[in-house]
Design a protein around this motif. Structure first.
Motif, PDB file in Angstrom:
ATOM      1  N   GLU A 188       0.833  -1.208   0.000  1.00 37.17           N
ATOM      2  CA  GLU A 188       0.000   0.000   0.000  1.00 37.17           C
ATOM      3  C   GLU A 188       0.863   1.252   0.000  1.00 37.17           C
ATOM      4  O   GLU A 188       0.543   2.243  -0.666  1.00 37.17           O
ATOM      5  CB  GLU A 188      -0.912  -0.022   1.225  1.00 37.17           C
ATOM      6  CG  GLU A 188      -1.848   1.156   1.319  1.00 37.17           C
ATOM      7  CD  GLU A 188      -2.637   1.160   2.619  1.00 37.17           C
ATOM      8  OE1 GLU A 188      -2.014   1.403   3.683  1.00 37.17           O
ATOM      9  OE2 GLU A 188      -3.845   0.907   2.582  1.00 37.17           O
ATOM     10  N   TYR A 189       1.964   1.195   0.720  1.00 37.48           N
ATOM     11  CA  TYR A 189       2.893   2.330   0.807  1.00 37.48           C
ATOM     12  C   TYR A 189       3.417   2.694  -0.583  1.00 37.48           C
ATOM     13  O   TYR A 189       3.434   3.869  -0.970  1.00 37.48           O
ATOM     14  CB  TYR A 189       4.041   1.947   1.739  1.00 37.48           C
ATOM     15  CG  TYR A 189       4.991   3.063   2.102  1.00 37.48           C
ATOM     16  CD1 TYR A 189       4.814   3.811   3.272  1.00 37.48           C
ATOM     17  CD2 TYR A 189       6.086   3.372   1.301  1.00 37.48           C
ATOM     18  CE1 TYR A 189       5.691   4.819   3.620  1.00 37.48           C
ATOM     19  CE2 TYR A 189       6.973   4.380   1.636  1.00 37.48           C
ATOM     20  CZ  TYR A 189       6.772   5.106   2.804  1.00 37.48           C
ATOM     21  OH  TYR A 189       7.658   6.105   3.144  1.00 37.48           O
TER      22      TYR A 189
ATOM     23  N   MET B 139       0.546   3.954  -3.015  1.00 35.61           N
ATOM     24  CA  MET B 139       0.149   5.347  -2.784  1.00 35.61           C
ATOM     25  C   MET B 139       1.294   6.316  -3.027  1.00 35.61           C
ATOM     26  O   MET B 139       1.177   7.512  -2.764  1.00 35.61           O
ATOM     27  CB  MET B 139      -0.378   5.495  -1.347  1.00 35.61           C
ATOM     28  CG  MET B 139      -1.627   4.679  -1.069  1.00 35.61           C
ATOM     29  SD  MET B 139      -2.224   4.869   0.640  1.00 35.61           S
ATOM     30  CE  MET B 139      -2.729   6.597   0.640  1.00 35.61           C
ATOM     31  N   ASN B 140       2.422   5.781  -3.506  1.00 36.31           N
ATOM     32  CA  ASN B 140       3.598   6.582  -3.881  1.00 36.31           C
ATOM     33  C   ASN B 140       4.134   7.428  -2.723  1.00 36.31           C
ATOM     34  O   ASN B 140       4.602   8.553  -2.907  1.00 36.31           O
ATOM     35  CB  ASN B 140       3.263   7.485  -5.080  1.00 36.31           C
ATOM     36  CG  ASN B 140       4.527   7.962  -5.785  1.00 36.31           C
ATOM     37  OD1 ASN B 140       5.553   7.276  -5.769  1.00 36.31           O
ATOM     38  ND2 ASN B 140       4.470   9.138  -6.388  1.00 36.31           N
ATOM     39  N   LYS B 141       4.064   6.871  -1.509  1.00 39.43           N
ATOM     40  CA  LYS B 141       4.596   7.589  -0.355  1.00 39.43           C
ATOM     41  C   LYS B 141       6.122   7.654  -0.375  1.00 39.43           C
ATOM     42  O   LYS B 141       6.725   8.478   0.310  1.00 39.43           O
ATOM     43  CB  LYS B 141       4.138   6.919   0.938  1.00 39.43           C
ATOM     44  CG  LYS B 141       2.647   7.043   1.207  1.00 39.43           C
ATOM     45  CD  LYS B 141       2.282   6.412   2.547  1.00 39.43           C
ATOM     46  CE  LYS B 141       0.795   6.547   2.827  1.00 39.43           C
ATOM     47  NZ  LYS B 141       0.430   5.938   4.146  1.00 39.43           N
TER      48      LYS B 141
ATOM     49  N   SER C  13       8.090   8.704  -2.664  1.00 41.98           N
ATOM     50  CA  SER C  13       8.599   9.958  -3.224  1.00 41.98           C
ATOM     51  C   SER C  13       8.594  11.079  -2.195  1.00 41.98           C
ATOM     52  O   SER C  13       9.379  12.026  -2.270  1.00 41.98           O
ATOM     53  CB  SER C  13       7.760  10.367  -4.435  1.00 41.98           C
ATOM     54  OG  SER C  13       6.411  10.551  -4.070  1.00 41.98           O
ATOM     55  N   GLU C  14       7.704  10.962  -1.212  1.00 42.76           N
ATOM     56  CA  GLU C  14       7.578  12.004  -0.189  1.00 42.76           C
ATOM     57  C   GLU C  14       8.330  11.669   1.094  1.00 42.76           C
ATOM     58  O   GLU C  14       8.989  12.534   1.682  1.00 42.76           O
ATOM     59  CB  GLU C  14       6.101  12.212   0.143  1.00 42.76           C
ATOM     60  CG  GLU C  14       5.838  13.242   1.230  1.00 42.76           C
ATOM     61  CD  GLU C  14       4.375  13.323   1.591  1.00 42.76           C
ATOM     62  OE1 GLU C  14       4.054  13.992   2.596  1.00 42.76           O
ATOM     63  OE2 GLU C  14       3.531  12.735   0.879  1.00 42.76           O
ATOM     64  N   LYS C  15       8.280  10.383   1.506  1.00 44.39           N
ATOM     65  CA  LYS C  15       8.826   9.989   2.800  1.00 44.39           C
ATOM     66  C   LYS C  15      10.013   9.030   2.712  1.00 44.39           C
ATOM     67  O   LYS C  15      10.606   8.692   3.735  1.00 44.39           O
ATOM     68  CB  LYS C  15       7.735   9.347   3.650  1.00 44.39           C
ATOM     69  CG  LYS C  15       6.541  10.260   3.902  1.00 44.39           C
ATOM     70  CD  LYS C  15       5.487   9.575   4.760  1.00 44.39           C
ATOM     71  CE  LYS C  15       4.302  10.488   5.029  1.00 44.39           C
ATOM     72  NZ  LYS C  15       3.279   9.823   5.877  1.00 44.39           N
TER      73      LYS C  15
ATOM     74  N   PRO D 169       9.903   2.788   3.452  1.00 38.00           N
ATOM     75  CA  PRO D 169       9.225   2.547   4.748  1.00 38.00           C
ATOM     76  C   PRO D 169      10.207   2.007   5.774  1.00 38.00           C
ATOM     77  O   PRO D 169      11.031   1.143   5.470  1.00 38.00           O
ATOM     78  CB  PRO D 169       8.148   1.514   4.391  1.00 38.00           C
ATOM     79  CG  PRO D 169       8.644   0.848   3.146  1.00 38.00           C
ATOM     80  CD  PRO D 169       9.399   1.906   2.395  1.00 38.00           C
TER      81      PRO D 169
ATOM     82  N   TYR E  87       7.772   2.826  11.022  1.00 40.58           N
ATOM     83  CA  TYR E  87       6.511   3.043  10.297  1.00 40.58           C
ATOM     84  C   TYR E  87       5.649   1.786  10.344  1.00 40.58           C
ATOM     85  O   TYR E  87       4.452   1.843  10.644  1.00 40.58           O
ATOM     86  CB  TYR E  87       6.808   3.433   8.846  1.00 40.58           C
ATOM     87  CG  TYR E  87       5.578   3.466   7.968  1.00 40.58           C
ATOM     88  CD1 TYR E  87       4.738   4.581   7.945  1.00 40.58           C
ATOM     89  CD2 TYR E  87       5.255   2.372   7.155  1.00 40.58           C
ATOM     90  CE1 TYR E  87       3.604   4.608   7.150  1.00 40.58           C
ATOM     91  CE2 TYR E  87       4.119   2.394   6.352  1.00 40.58           C
ATOM     92  CZ  TYR E  87       3.299   3.506   6.354  1.00 40.58           C
ATOM     93  OH  TYR E  87       2.177   3.520   5.563  1.00 40.58           O
TER      94      TYR E  87
ATOM     95  N   ASN F  86       2.080   1.117  12.689  1.00 38.80           N
ATOM     96  CA  ASN F  86       0.825   0.788  12.019  1.00 38.80           C
ATOM     97  C   ASN F  86       0.293  -0.578  12.444  1.00 38.80           C
ATOM     98  O   ASN F  86      -0.906  -0.842  12.296  1.00 38.80           O
ATOM     99  CB  ASN F  86       1.015   0.814  10.501  1.00 38.80           C
ATOM    100  CG  ASN F  86       0.948   2.217   9.932  1.00 38.80           C
ATOM    101  OD1 ASN F  86      -0.128   2.741   9.646  1.00 38.80           O
ATOM    102  ND2 ASN F  86       2.113   2.843   9.791  1.00 38.80           N
TER     103      ASN F  86
END
Length: 223
Positions: free
Chosen positions: A189-190, A193-195, A197-199, A202, A206, A210
């Motif tokens: 899912e990470y 959702m293309n996280k 590129s921002e964060k 994982p 993290y 969760n």
């Protein structure tokens, strides 16, 4: 068994860096910062502490780091601890002994209480014998060998706890398989959702947050 519910253990310090006994009451000495604590709690009147149906039911072992204070517990929480055997030792005792080199291997001091160790009757007897050995040494009197012998006995106790935790990971294999599957879905899912590129990638923090696990327990589970 040598360790008894003796309130004198709380009113008179045998050794400034270590204390052992029964939590018949919670003293100011016990809730001071800087101490690692191991609490052995019988199954009777004991909360689950994360116990699962696949776990042993005879006793639970709770590990508290120096950052954790029992003063933050409610009166109801404390009632579960009062009949427990405890070992409390200061970080300075570890820092001046050979165990310091690999003390970080005992990562269960950073586990949450719902990730406690649940032991069999046989394992409980082994741990109470280790508590007795430490109590014997404390009552011997302080000399130049005291810290060496006590730290060695603490190391033996912790190694048994490490062995029993490894066994618990094995007996929880089916539960752990579910956690691994949830981790895989979380990572998928990470990326979906293309996280990244921002964060960035994982992290274990993290994933563990969760999954409602401590990062130390999460990493040990995968190891």
């Amino acid at each position: 068994m040598i360790v008894q519910c003796d309130k004198s253990l709380h009113s008179k310090t045998i050794h400034p860096l270590i204390n052992i006994g029964c939590l018949s009451d919670i003293s100011n000495t016990f809730i001071e910062t800087g101490f690692y604590r191991i609490i052995l709690k019988d199954r009777s009147s004991c909360p689950d502490f994360g116990r699962l149906c696949c776990d042993y039911q005879d006793a639970s072992v709770i590990f508290l780091s120096p950052e954790y204070s029992l003063s933050c517990l409610t009166s109801e929480d404390l009632s579960f601890y009062k009949k427990s055997i405890f070992l409390s030792f200061h970080a300075d005792l570890i820092n001046t002994s050979a165990i310091k080199k690999h003390f970080n291997d005992y990562s269960f001091f950073n586990y949450r209480q719902n990730e406690s160790l649940h032991i069999s009757l046989r394992e409980k007897k082994i741990l109470t014998t280790r508590f007795d050995d430490i109590s014997d040494e404390l009552n011997w009197g302080i000399d130049k060998y005291t810290n060496i012998l006590i730290s060695g006995k603490i190391e033996l106790l912790l190694n048994y706890c490490k062995r029993f935790y490894t066994r618990q990971f094995i007996t929880r294999s089916e539960v752990n398989r579910c956690i691994i599957q949830k981790t895989k879905r979380l990572i998928d899912e990470y990326f979906f959702m293309n996280k990244i590129s921002e964060k960035g990638l994982p992290t274990s923090d993290y994933c563990s947050n969760n999954l409602n696990l401590s990062s130390a327990y999460f990493e040990d589970l995968f190891n």
